[in-house]
Scaffold this active site. Sequence first.
Site, PDB file in Angstrom:
ATOM      1  N   SER A 261       1.787 -15.966  12.292  1.00 55.71           N
ATOM      2  CA  SER A 261       2.362 -17.176  12.880  1.00 55.71           C
ATOM      3  C   SER A 261       3.812 -16.951  13.290  1.00 55.71           C
ATOM      4  O   SER A 261       4.334 -17.654  14.158  1.00 55.71           O
ATOM      5  CB  SER A 261       2.250 -18.344  11.889  1.00 55.71           C
TER       6      SER A 261
ATOM      7  N   LEU B 122     -20.986  -5.878   6.753  1.00 49.25           N
ATOM      8  CA  LEU B 122     -19.546  -6.004   6.541  1.00 49.25           C
ATOM      9  C   LEU B 122     -19.074  -7.305   7.172  1.00 49.25           C
ATOM     10  O   LEU B 122     -19.562  -7.688   8.240  1.00 49.25           O
ATOM     11  CB  LEU B 122     -18.810  -4.821   7.198  1.00 49.25           C
TER      12      LEU B 122
ATOM     13  N   ASP C 220       0.979  -2.318  10.461  1.00 45.84           N
ATOM     14  CA  ASP C 220       2.373  -2.285  10.889  1.00 45.84           C
ATOM     15  C   ASP C 220       2.738  -0.902  11.445  1.00 45.84           C
ATOM     16  O   ASP C 220       2.219   0.120  10.989  1.00 45.84           O
ATOM     17  CB  ASP C 220       3.276  -2.625   9.697  1.00 45.84           C
TER      18      ASP C 220
ATOM     19  N   HIS D  49       0.483  -0.963  20.475  1.00 43.84           N
ATOM     20  CA  HIS D  49      -0.540  -1.964  20.141  1.00 43.84           C
ATOM     21  C   HIS D  49      -1.908  -1.530  20.679  1.00 43.84           C
ATOM     22  O   HIS D  49      -2.933  -1.683  20.008  1.00 43.84           O
ATOM     23  CB  HIS D  49      -0.164  -3.324  20.715  1.00 43.84           C
TER      24      HIS D  49
ATOM     25  N   HIS E 281       7.795  -2.550   2.430  1.00 39.87           N
ATOM     26  CA  HIS E 281       7.261  -2.870   1.105  1.00 39.87           C
ATOM     27  C   HIS E 281       7.305  -4.370   0.856  1.00 39.87           C
ATOM     28  O   HIS E 281       7.968  -4.855  -0.060  1.00 39.87           O
ATOM     29  CB  HIS E 281       8.042  -2.122   0.014  1.00 39.87           C
TER      30      HIS E 281
ATOM     31  N   ILE F 184       4.761  -8.260   1.718  1.00 36.56           N
ATOM     32  CA  ILE F 184       3.462  -8.742   2.204  1.00 36.56           C
ATOM     33  C   ILE F 184       3.592  -9.686   3.395  1.00 36.56           C
ATOM     34  O   ILE F 184       2.589 -10.068   3.994  1.00 36.56           O
ATOM     35  CB  ILE F 184       2.636  -9.400   1.084  1.00 36.56           C
ATOM     36  N   SER F 185       4.827 -10.047   3.762  1.00 36.15           N
ATOM     37  CA  SER F 185       5.092 -10.781   5.006  1.00 36.15           C
ATOM     38  C   SER F 185       4.189 -12.004   5.216  1.00 36.15           C
ATOM     39  O   SER F 185       3.556 -12.151   6.261  1.00 36.15           O
ATOM     40  CB  SER F 185       4.988  -9.828   6.204  1.00 36.15           C
TER      41      SER F 185
ATOM     42  N   GLU G  12      -4.369  -5.280  -5.876  1.00 37.53           N
ATOM     43  CA  GLU G  12      -3.546  -4.080  -5.959  1.00 37.53           C
ATOM     44  C   GLU G  12      -2.864  -3.878  -4.606  1.00 37.53           C
ATOM     45  O   GLU G  12      -3.482  -4.082  -3.554  1.00 37.53           O
ATOM     46  CB  GLU G  12      -4.404  -2.851  -6.296  1.00 37.53           C
TER      47      GLU G  12
END
Length: 242
Positions: free
Chosen positions: A61, A126, A15, A32, A188, A190-191, A202
């Site tokens: 979305s 990864l 963000d 971006h 603050h 998590i959207s 965490e």
Amino acid sequence: MTQNKMPKHVAIIMDGNGRWAKKKGKIRTFGHKAGVESVRAAVRFARQNNIESLTLFAFSSENWNRPAEEVGVLMDLFNLVLNSEAKKLNKNDVRLKVIGDTSRFDQKLVDKINKAEEMTQHNSSLILNIAANYGGRWDIVNAAKQISEKVASGELDSAQIDEHKFNQFTSLADQPELDLLIRTGGEHRISNFLMWQCAYAELYFTDTLWPDFDEQAFQLAVNDFADRQRRFGMTGEQVETK
């Protein structure tokens, strides 16, 4: 830092791109584009520190509701990154996986996603998950739909459905449990991101805007994670004596 203090799975809500650009007197889309370098830095850090999975929230979305020009630039950027980065990821033994509802993307983009995933599918250093047109509620509903189809066809007995079985139908079922969720940009919340997977993760919030989130900033988040005691419903004394 001892390896058992290093998170195995880290997710990041990237963000602050638009605000970063505005501070520099640029249009939002400039931010971006600048954020792509922070993606590269995060991947480098994850590989160097033996993090097994890195999940990045690229396009939610809800982001379709943004101005059409910005959505267009984000789609163009996604195309560009798939073109330029897939071979680099493959060379560095990184497996790419795109999670989310890709049915809304045009076929050319879907073909590029499939090609990149196929090219990197056997890599093991990864797993890089890109969440695109993703929502946490969508993930849960999508899992529920798959399970209901299995029950309706007789492949699954409803009595067998528990948290473990349900998890097998979510987007990240084949990967380690989420340990750490980072959000940049000062918000603050998590959207609607990885809501199922966040149950015991965490959470780490930083004011750093995403284009400024470099390997040093990632290290600070990991250090904070290492200092926490993860109890998973137990008492602190129980954890210490395990």
